[in-house]
Scaffold this active site. Structure first.
Site, PDB file in Angstrom:
ATOM      1  N   GLU A 198      -6.224 -10.555  -1.371  1.00 52.62           N
ATOM      2  CA  GLU A 198      -7.005 -10.338  -0.139  1.00 52.62           C
ATOM      3  C   GLU A 198      -8.480 -10.303  -0.490  1.00 52.62           C
ATOM      4  O   GLU A 198      -9.243  -9.447  -0.033  1.00 52.62           O
ATOM      5  CB  GLU A 198      -6.573  -9.020   0.536  1.00 52.62           C
ATOM      6  CG  GLU A 198      -5.110  -8.974   0.885  1.00 52.62           C
ATOM      7  CD  GLU A 198      -4.696  -7.742   1.689  1.00 52.62           C
ATOM      8  OE1 GLU A 198      -5.575  -7.016   2.193  1.00 52.62           O
ATOM      9  OE2 GLU A 198      -3.484  -7.502   1.804  1.00 52.62           O
ATOM     10  N   GLU A 205       0.807  -1.232   0.000  1.00 51.11           N
ATOM     11  CA  GLU A 205       0.000   0.000   0.000  1.00 51.11           C
ATOM     12  C   GLU A 205       0.838   1.279   0.000  1.00 51.11           C
ATOM     13  O   GLU A 205       0.601   2.189   0.792  1.00 51.11           O
ATOM     14  CB  GLU A 205      -0.971  -0.031   1.184  1.00 51.11           C
ATOM     15  CG  GLU A 205      -1.871  -1.243   1.143  1.00 51.11           C
ATOM     16  CD  GLU A 205      -2.768  -1.407   2.367  1.00 51.11           C
ATOM     17  OE1 GLU A 205      -2.760  -0.536   3.251  1.00 51.11           O
ATOM     18  OE2 GLU A 205      -3.485  -2.426   2.424  1.00 51.11           O
TER      19      GLU A 205
HETATM   20  O1  G3I Z   1      -5.286  -8.797  18.865  1.00 52.24           O
HETATM   21  C1  G3I Z   1      -5.854  -7.607  19.406  1.00 52.24           C
HETATM   22  C2  G3I Z   1      -6.632  -7.922  20.648  1.00 52.24           C
HETATM   23  O2  G3I Z   1      -5.741  -8.394  21.626  1.00 52.24           O
HETATM   24  C3  G3I Z   1      -7.342  -6.654  21.143  1.00 52.24           C
HETATM   25  O3  G3I Z   1      -8.140  -6.959  22.229  1.00 52.24           O
HETATM   26  C4  G3I Z   1      -8.213  -6.061  20.022  1.00 52.24           C
HETATM   27  C5  G3I Z   1      -8.864  -4.744  20.439  1.00 52.24           C
HETATM   28  O4  G3I Z   1      -9.294  -4.022  19.309  1.00 52.24           O
HETATM   29  O5  G3I Z   1      -7.410  -5.823  18.894  1.00 52.24           O
HETATM   30  C6  G3I Z   1      -6.776  -6.982  18.378  1.00 52.24           C
HETATM   31  O6  G3I Z   1      -5.993  -6.633  17.295  1.00 52.24           O
HETATM   32  C7  G3I Z   1      -6.667  -6.303  16.096  1.00 52.24           C
HETATM   33  C8  G3I Z   1      -6.190  -7.249  15.003  1.00 52.24           C
HETATM   34  O7  G3I Z   1      -6.754  -6.854  13.780  1.00 52.24           O
HETATM   35  C9  G3I Z   1      -6.573  -8.705  15.293  1.00 52.24           C
HETATM   36  O8  G3I Z   1      -7.960  -8.848  15.289  1.00 52.24           O
HETATM   37  C10 G3I Z   1      -6.318  -4.873  15.744  1.00 52.24           C
HETATM   38  O9  G3I Z   1      -6.895  -3.987  16.687  1.00 52.24           O
HETATM   39  C11 G3I Z   1      -6.833  -4.549  14.363  1.00 52.24           C
HETATM   40  O10 G3I Z   1      -6.336  -3.268  13.952  1.00 52.24           O
HETATM   41  C12 G3I Z   1      -6.324  -5.576  13.369  1.00 52.24           C
HETATM   42  O11 G3I Z   1      -6.891  -5.283  12.115  1.00 52.24           O
HETATM   43  C13 G3I Z   1      -6.242  -5.857  11.008  1.00 52.24           C
HETATM   44  C14 G3I Z   1      -5.862  -4.737  10.043  1.00 52.24           C
HETATM   45  O12 G3I Z   1      -5.348  -5.274   8.832  1.00 52.24           O
HETATM   46  C15 G3I Z   1      -4.770  -3.854  10.625  1.00 52.24           C
HETATM   47  O13 G3I Z   1      -3.583  -4.567  10.799  1.00 52.24           O
HETATM   48  C16 G3I Z   1      -7.199  -6.827  10.335  1.00 52.24           C
HETATM   49  O14 G3I Z   1      -7.382  -7.950  11.204  1.00 52.24           O
HETATM   50  C17 G3I Z   1      -6.628  -7.300   9.000  1.00 52.24           C
HETATM   51  O15 G3I Z   1      -7.598  -8.046   8.321  1.00 52.24           O
HETATM   52  C18 G3I Z   1      -6.254  -6.095   8.144  1.00 52.24           C
HETATM   53  O16 G3I Z   1      -5.635  -6.574   6.972  1.00 52.24           O
HETATM   54  C19 G3I Z   1      -5.275  -5.594   5.987  1.00 52.24           C
HETATM   55  C20 G3I Z   1      -4.049  -6.086   5.266  1.00 52.24           C
HETATM   56  O17 G3I Z   1      -3.016  -6.366   6.183  1.00 52.24           O
HETATM   57  C21 G3I Z   1      -3.569  -5.057   4.229  1.00 52.24           C
HETATM   58  N1  G3I Z   1      -4.656  -4.720   3.314  1.00 52.24           N
HETATM   59  C22 G3I Z   1      -5.904  -4.301   3.941  1.00 52.24           C
HETATM   60  C23 G3I Z   1      -6.374  -5.389   4.905  1.00 52.24           C
HETATM   61  C24 G3I Z   1      -7.699  -5.070   5.468  1.00 52.24           C
HETATM   62  O18 G3I Z   1      -7.607  -3.898   6.234  1.00 52.24           O
END
Ligand code: G3I
Length: 371
Positions: free
Chosen positions: A262, A157
């Site tokens: 994705e 990105e």
């Molecule tokens: O694991 C913690 C948990 O301990 C905590 O209690 C909770 C509270 O919000 O958060 C959890 O972490 C989250 C994690 O996902 C696991 O569920 C993060 O807040 C959250 O920001 C994270 O979101 C991920 C996001 O990327 C940011 O990294 C999504 O799962 C994931 O699907 C998404 O993937 C991205 C790709 O990497 C790049 N392209 C876009 C795609 C979708 O956004």
């Protein structure tokens, strides 16, 4: 029972379960990976519970249906490299072991991304320190997993919607050549690993032109880039088939692999003015924005099946140059789209429902593969 004996017994049991699952995967007619074996790799994103095999619904399903996996979060900078001199390799190592156990390829995700950076990186003020972080991060992680993972999303990105470079900390402090440098460092540290550029909306003509310029710049510098990942976060009724087809043609003309990395199709209203997968964007919830909390109407299910069928017809038409299709998650319950851009909605974007049962779209695309 003595510890060493218990260890040996557990190892044997794990090996038996692993080979039984592999045999099941190879003989299950309705498996995605089996159906598309001659066409392209079929993948999914994996969360921590799935990597640790504590998610019961996925234990057999993932190795049966998919032959390549991408860690949804655990190889992102904030998790794998939380402090300047501290790396957490534990989960990534488990993923490598998982891939080995089931004969599944791993696409590592990702090395350089403006999002999910740990605080210490966000706080770096001078260019020299950021350069040092950049080199250490890429070299340490890419070298550790070289030959253990099949491929890497090296840069994720890096483009804005108009095709110019995103004004990230990397661009601002390292200058516009940072992407070429990332690939150069990765090529040196990971000579046995495929190297990819990954982004959303790069099927869109303007952003696509930016991605093509970027790829050409890497190639002109004599640096290796093996493929481009079009993320494929789309909305029902708005899957841009024409742009997708044009992108496959133009990206493959650069002599690199084209992948959909994705894939998911949101069925919910988009509260944002445009299509994006920018995780930093958020919106407010309301009943109209969460219209299907208890189930999808048949008309939407039909439209959803058609959207996936049309997409896979296109993918199959270009199977010579499309090398992988990866879904962003296994089943609807686990999709990031239940919590983005609005927290707590009920979305239905994947081929497996909340009980991990295959949907009609699953059977339809498998039928296509057999034609
Ligand atoms: O694991 C913690 C948990 O301990 C905590 O209690 C909770 C509270 O919000 O958060 C959890 O972490 C989250 C994690 O996902 C696991 O569920 C993060 O807040 C959250 O920001 C994270 O979101 C991920 C996001 O990327 C940011 O990294 C999504 O799962 C994931 O699907 C998404 O993937 C991205 C790709 O990497 C790049 N392209 C876009 C795609 C979708 O956004």
């Amino acid at each position: 029972m003595p510890k060493p004996l218990r260890f040996i017994i557990l190892t044997i049991v794990a090996a038996i379960i692993g080979s039984a699952t592999m045999i099941y995967a190879q003989t299950n007619k309705n498996s995605l990976q089996k159906a598309f074996k001659a066409d392209f790799l079929i993948g999914t994103a994996m969360n921590t519970a799935q990597i640790e095999e504590s998610d019961q619904q996925s234990i057999t399903l993932i190795p049966t249906e998919f032959n390549v996996v991408t860690p949804e979060n655990i190889m992102k900078c904030e998790i794998i490299h939380p402090q300047w001199d501290k790396y957490n390799f534990d989960l990534a190592d488990k993923l490598v072991a998982y891939g080995k156990k089931y004969g599944i390829k791993i696409n590592a995700h990702n090395l350089i991304w403006h999002s999910q950076l740990p605080l210490f990186v966000k706080n770096i003020k001078n260019a020299d320190s950021l350069k040092m972080f950049f080199e250490n991060h890429i070299t340490t992680i890419a070298a550790r997993y070289d030959g253990k993972v099949y491929s890497w999303d090296i840069v994720n990105e890096a483009l804005d919607e108009d095709g110019t470079l995103r004004k990230s900390i990397f661009l601002q402090k390292l200058g516009p050549d940072y992407i070429v440098e990332a690939f150069r460092l990765a090529q040196k540290a990971a000579p046995h690993t495929e190297l990819y550029y990954n982004d959303y909306n790069i099927e869109d003509p303007k952003k696509r032109a930016g991605a093509i310029a970027l790829i050409k710049k890497i190639q002109a510098a004599g640096v290796r880039i093996d493929g481009v990942g079009i993320q494929g976060h789309w909305h029902l009724g708005k899957v841009p088939l024409k742009n997708i087809e044009e992108s496959i043609k133009e990206f493959s003309a650069l002599g690199i692999k084209v992948m959909f990395t994705e894939l998911d199709i949101s069925v919910l209203p988009n509260p944002l003015a445009h299509n994006t997968a920018d995780v930093n964007v958020q919106a407010q919830n309301s009943a109209t924005l969460n219209p299907y909390p208890t189930g999808l109407p048949d008309s939407v299910k039909t439209e959803f099946t058609k959207a996936y069928t049309d997409l896979f017809k296109l993918f199959l038409q270009y199977k010579k140059v499309v090398s992988r299709i990866t879904f962003w998650g296994v089943n609807d319950a686990q999709s990031w789209l239940n919590d983005w851009p609005i927290k707590g909605r009920t979305n239905y974007p994947l081929l497996f429902d909340r009980n991990a049962k295959p949907k009609e779209a699953y059977y339809k695309i498998i039928e296509l593969a057999k034609q």
